[in-house]
Design an enzyme around this catalytic site. Structure first.
Site, PDB file in Angstrom:
ATOM      1  N   VAL A  45       0.894  -1.143  -0.095  1.00  0.00           N
ATOM      2  CA  VAL A  45       0.174   0.116  -0.065  1.00  0.00           C
ATOM      3  C   VAL A  45       0.901   1.274   0.102  1.00  0.00           C
ATOM      4  O   VAL A  45       2.181   1.232  -0.045  1.00  0.00           O
ATOM      5  CB  VAL A  45      -0.875   0.068   1.391  1.00  0.00           C
ATOM      6  N   LYS A  76      -1.928  14.932  -7.906  1.00  0.00           N
ATOM      7  CA  LYS A  76      -2.634  14.955  -6.619  1.00  0.00           C
ATOM      8  C   LYS A  76      -2.438  16.267  -6.203  1.00  0.00           C
ATOM      9  O   LYS A  76      -1.214  16.778  -6.147  1.00  0.00           O
ATOM     10  CB  LYS A  76      -1.859  13.899  -5.590  1.00  0.00           C
ATOM     11  N   LEU A 333       9.436   1.721   6.884  1.00  0.00           N
ATOM     12  CA  LEU A 333       8.866   1.145   7.936  1.00  0.00           C
ATOM     13  C   LEU A 333       9.565   0.747   8.909  1.00  0.00           C
ATOM     14  O   LEU A 333       9.117   0.488  10.322  1.00  0.00           O
ATOM     15  CB  LEU A 333       7.691   0.026   7.488  1.00  0.00           C
TER      16      LEU A 333
HETATM   17  C1  LIG Z   1      -2.356   1.084   5.271  1.00  0.00           C
HETATM   18  C2  LIG Z   1      -1.113   1.797   4.917  1.00  0.00           C
HETATM   19  C3  LIG Z   1      -1.357   2.960   4.067  1.00  0.00           C
HETATM   20  C4  LIG Z   1      -0.282   3.633   3.568  1.00  0.00           C
HETATM   21  N1  LIG Z   1      -0.261   4.799   2.605  1.00  0.00           N
HETATM   22  C5  LIG Z   1       0.802   5.639   2.595  1.00  0.00           C
HETATM   23  C6  LIG Z   1       0.588   6.768   1.522  1.00  0.00           C
HETATM   24  O1  LIG Z   1      -0.626   6.988   1.082  1.00  0.00           O
HETATM   25  N2  LIG Z   1       1.595   7.326   1.285  1.00  0.00           N
HETATM   26  C7  LIG Z   1       2.956   6.899   1.832  1.00  0.00           C
HETATM   27  O2  LIG Z   1       4.062   7.802   1.587  1.00  0.00           O
HETATM   28  N3  LIG Z   1       3.074   5.739   2.438  1.00  0.00           N
HETATM   29  C8  LIG Z   1       2.059   5.125   2.849  1.00  0.00           C
HETATM   30  N4  LIG Z   1       2.365   4.095   3.587  1.00  0.00           N
HETATM   31  C9  LIG Z   1       3.559   3.612   4.067  1.00  0.00           C
HETATM   32  C10 LIG Z   1       3.876   2.920   2.791  1.00  0.00           C
HETATM   33  O3  LIG Z   1       3.459   1.901   2.570  1.00  0.00           O
HETATM   34  C11 LIG Z   1       5.484   2.440   3.228  1.00  0.00           C
HETATM   35  O4  LIG Z   1       6.257   3.558   3.964  1.00  0.00           O
HETATM   36  C12 LIG Z   1       6.384   2.148   1.916  1.00  0.00           C
HETATM   37  O5  LIG Z   1       5.633   1.111   1.115  1.00  0.00           O
HETATM   38  C13 LIG Z   1       7.644   1.575   2.257  1.00  0.00           C
HETATM   39  O6  LIG Z   1       7.572   0.200   2.943  1.00  0.00           O
HETATM   40  P1  LIG Z   1       9.005  -0.472   3.095  1.00  0.00           P
HETATM   41  O7  LIG Z   1       9.788  -0.618   1.917  1.00  0.00           O
HETATM   42  O8  LIG Z   1       9.571   0.134   4.319  1.00  0.00           O
HETATM   43  O9  LIG Z   1       8.437  -1.915   3.756  1.00  0.00           O
HETATM   44  P2  LIG Z   1       7.793  -3.148   2.765  1.00  0.00           P
HETATM   45  O10 LIG Z   1       7.137  -2.816   1.660  1.00  0.00           O
HETATM   46  O11 LIG Z   1       7.182  -4.003   3.863  1.00  0.00           O
HETATM   47  O12 LIG Z   1       9.219  -3.919   2.157  1.00  0.00           O
HETATM   48  C14 LIG Z   1      10.085  -4.724   3.331  1.00  0.00           C
HETATM   49  C15 LIG Z   1      10.848  -5.578   2.279  1.00  0.00           C
HETATM   50  O13 LIG Z   1      11.785  -6.391   3.333  1.00  0.00           O
HETATM   51  C16 LIG Z   1      11.856  -7.611   2.887  1.00  0.00           C
HETATM   52  N5  LIG Z   1      12.291  -8.519   3.827  1.00  0.00           N
HETATM   53  C17 LIG Z   1      11.668  -8.579   4.868  1.00  0.00           C
HETATM   54  N6  LIG Z   1      12.189  -9.431   5.717  1.00  0.00           N
HETATM   55  C18 LIG Z   1      13.183 -10.123   5.138  1.00  0.00           C
HETATM   56  C19 LIG Z   1      13.876 -11.189   5.144  1.00  0.00           C
HETATM   57  N7  LIG Z   1      13.940 -12.114   6.177  1.00  0.00           N
HETATM   58  N8  LIG Z   1      14.709 -11.666   4.225  1.00  0.00           N
HETATM   59  C20 LIG Z   1      15.131 -10.788   2.982  1.00  0.00           C
HETATM   60  N9  LIG Z   1      14.092  -9.772   2.767  1.00  0.00           N
HETATM   61  C21 LIG Z   1      13.134  -9.218   3.557  1.00  0.00           C
HETATM   62  C22 LIG Z   1      10.550  -7.896   2.147  1.00  0.00           C
HETATM   63  O14 LIG Z   1      10.862  -9.016   1.128  1.00  0.00           O
HETATM   64  C23 LIG Z   1      10.159  -6.590   1.382  1.00  0.00           C
HETATM   65  O15 LIG Z   1      11.111  -6.687   0.199  1.00  0.00           O
HETATM   66  C24 LIG Z   1       1.047   3.365   3.943  1.00  0.00           C
HETATM   67  C25 LIG Z   1       1.242   2.244   4.867  1.00  0.00           C
HETATM   68  C26 LIG Z   1      -0.045   1.498   5.391  1.00  0.00           C
HETATM   69  C27 LIG Z   1       0.461   0.485   6.389  1.00  0.00           C
END
Ligand SMILES: Cc1cc2nc3c(=O)[nH]c(=O)nc-3n(C[C@H](O)[C@H](O)[C@H](O)COP(=O)(O)OP(=O)(O)OC[C@H]3O[C@@H](n4cnc5c(N)ncnc54)[C@H](O)[C@@H]3O)c2cc1C
Length: 502
Positions: A45, A76, A333
């Site tokens: 998301v 937007k 995150l």
């Molecule tokens: C309900 C909701 C709505 C949101 N809406 C917005 C929005 O409108 N605008 C905005 O800017 N942000 C929004 N966000 C936040 C946004 O989704 C995140 O900040 C963004 O997607 C970044 O996520 P990430 O890359 O940190 O984590 P994730 O997308 O969770 O990626 C984690 C990565 O780590 C890897 N990983 C985890 N464990 C292991 C392991 N053991 N070995 C190898 N790899 C591993 C996974 O494979 C994945 O590739 C929202 C979040 C939520 C929950």
């Protein structure tokens, strides 16, 4: 360390791929690798941005015609907030992205707001005074082909999975080493990460490790033991349910996110060219996941569970105490999350990486603590603005909304709210907190006037030396400008997408 020779980014969500692209840009000589699991998915998301994302693409010299059609993206110009307030005439307002075009109609808004706060009837609803509010009403794109020198701040809506794919392809083309594997452990000695162990690839060593593993925060929180500070007392929501629905683009694609208050939280609606992304962010203390899903289905009129499947998510809201510890940086995150009411998470990702790139080259011994203080301040500043949405709600239909009015506020937010009713004190509070706030004067005025936070009785006359500004003039200015300068959202996207337009 001027620039690290080798970087290992752990995680391939949006945060991981944004980090990869920005670090490649900053350190073209560095060996940058990214490990991601094929078994653990991305959060999937996060489809709305602030104007900061425009600067991200600008820095990387990626044009909108290159990336937007690949990600089903739209423009937007702000966010509307229906049903947060019950005050008649103020049940909804629009939080615009501001630009220099707003200087002219914006000043009368502040002026009339002050009169209205003093009990004068002055037509101070923010939706009448800002150019992007008019663009949102008319579903226009914030692009001026007629006057290209006009620089407008705007954000985007996009498919987060496709954005990740786009950035991944680019990073790999620019030499990134892509490792698909599960991280099974992280070796730490003397508070430093020594290596990351992949199930198939074994020991992986780098100068700098970037934790982009999402909520699991494998490196920063789990391996290095950095403490996490929950925002639960300030922000109650801890869950979300997401459902995509159809969009009828012939009606004109909206250029705004809609964030409608429901019984125990709020629902987003994000328009892409091929679907609406929707979701309900709620507190599990007040409503079950089944109730939340059924309330969202009712809100969307999307009852067919096969056609419109739901995805349930848990959110850990708060932040780590240190985003950079020894040879590890947390991004995304893994470093924390403030619920997505103002879609700020990717802005924070970008801020963290850019500030880190600047800070790490310094010889200053205090660079770690200065960097961490800066990022914490940014998160606290965003949190305060989000909390203000909740504490100023006037709904009385559920315990959730009543309790939200008493959510814990920071001393900064307290100062702003307690000074709001007195024009001079409020302006002074804004000046005093200038260094601490992320959201600036216009955003505070728009929110507080937007929910109708001014006296019940508007019985005073305007002072003779301070007559009410005629709102029709401000509205007329915005209408004329939008008519004259900005194309319809659909027409502009069609041109941008060319043969990719559906
Ligand atoms: C309900 C909701 C709505 C949101 N809406 C917005 C929005 O409108 N605008 C905005 O800017 N942000 C929004 N966000 C936040 C946004 O989704 C995140 O900040 C963004 O997607 C970044 O996520 P990430 O890359 O940190 O984590 P994730 O997308 O969770 O990626 C984690 C990565 O780590 C890897 N990983 C985890 N464990 C292991 C392991 N053991 N070995 C190898 N790899 C591993 C996974 O494979 C994945 O590739 C929202 C979040 C939520 C929950």
């Amino acid at each position: 360390m001027v620039a690290p020779e080798s970087v290992l980014i752990c995680g391939g969500g949006t945060a991981g791929w944004m980090t990869a692209n920005l670090m490649q840009h900053a350190w073209p000589e560095a060996t940058i690798s990214l490990i991601e699991s094929s078994n653990i998915g991305i959060i999937g998301v996060g489809e709305g941005s602030t104007p900061a994302l425009k600067q991200f693409f600008k820095k990387l010299k990626i044009s909108e015609s290159d990336w937007m059609p690949e990600c089903n993206a739209t423009y937007k110009v702000g966010i509307s907030f229906p049903n947060w307030s019950t005050r008649p005439g103020f049940e909804s307002y629009f939080h615009p992205f501001f630009s220099e075009l707003d200087l002219k109609p914006g000043e009368p808004f502040f002026y009339n707001s002050k009169l209205q706060k003093d009990g004068v009837s002055a037509n101070a609803h923010p939706d009448q005074y800002f150019v992007t509010a008019e663009m949102a009403r008319r579903r226009c794109a914030p692009i001026s082909e007629k006057y290209p020198q006009i620089d407008i701040d705007y954000g985007y809506h996009f498919d987060s999975g496709l954005l990740g794919e786009f950035l991944k392809t680019r990073a790999i083309a620019n030499g990134l080493i892509h490792i698909i594997d599960d991280i099974t452990s992280v070796v730490v000695d003397n508070e430093q990460i020594q290596s990351v162990i992949g199930k198939k690839h074994g020991t992986l060593i780098a100068d700098l490790y970037v934790d982009c593993t999402g909520f699991s925060s494998l490196l920063l929180q789990k391996a290095l033991g950095v403490p996490f500070k929950h925002y639960k007392e300030n922000l109650f929501n801890d869950s979300a349910v997401a459902i995509a629905t159809d969009i009828d683009i012939e009606q004109g694609i909206p250029a705004e996110t809609r964030s409608s208050a429901l019984s125990a939280g709020w629902a987003w609606r994000i328009p892409l060219v091929n679907r609406y992304g929707n979701g309900y962010v709620y507190s599990s203390d007040y409503i079950s996941s089944e109730q939340a899903e059924s309330e969202l289905r009712e809100h969307l009129q999307a009852f067919d569970e096969e056609k419109y499947p739901a995805r349930h998510l848990k959110m850990k809201v708060g932040r780590v105490e240190q985003h950079w510890k020894s040879n590890c940086l947390g991004v995304g995150l893994s470093q924390g999350f403030i619920e997505p009411l103002e879609a700020t998470a990717l802005m924070l990702v970008q801020y963290t990486i850019e500030e880190f790139i600047q800070a790490q080259s310094s010889n200053n011994n205090e660079k770690y603590s200065e960097f961490n203080t800066k990022v914490n301040k940014m998160m606290e500043g965003i949190r305060d603005y989000i909390v203000c949405h909740y504490v100023t709600n006037s709904r009385d239909d559920s315990a959730y909304w009543r309790d939200c009015r008493n959510a814990k506020r920071s001393s900064n937010l307290d100062k702003l709210l307690s000074s709001w009713s007195n024009n001079e004190s409020f302006e002074q509070a804004l000046r005093e907190l200038d260094n601490e706030l992320v959201y600036l004067r216009p955003s505070w005025y728009v929110m507080l006037m937007g929910v109708g936070r001014f006296p019940e009785q508007l019985s005073h006359q305007a002072p003779t030396d301070k007559p009410v500004f005629d709102v029709k003039k401000a509205k007329g200015y915005c209408e004329q400008l939008v008519d004259d300068v900005f194309p319809s959202h659909n027409d502009y996207l069609k041109k941008l997408y060319q043969d990719k337009w559906a």
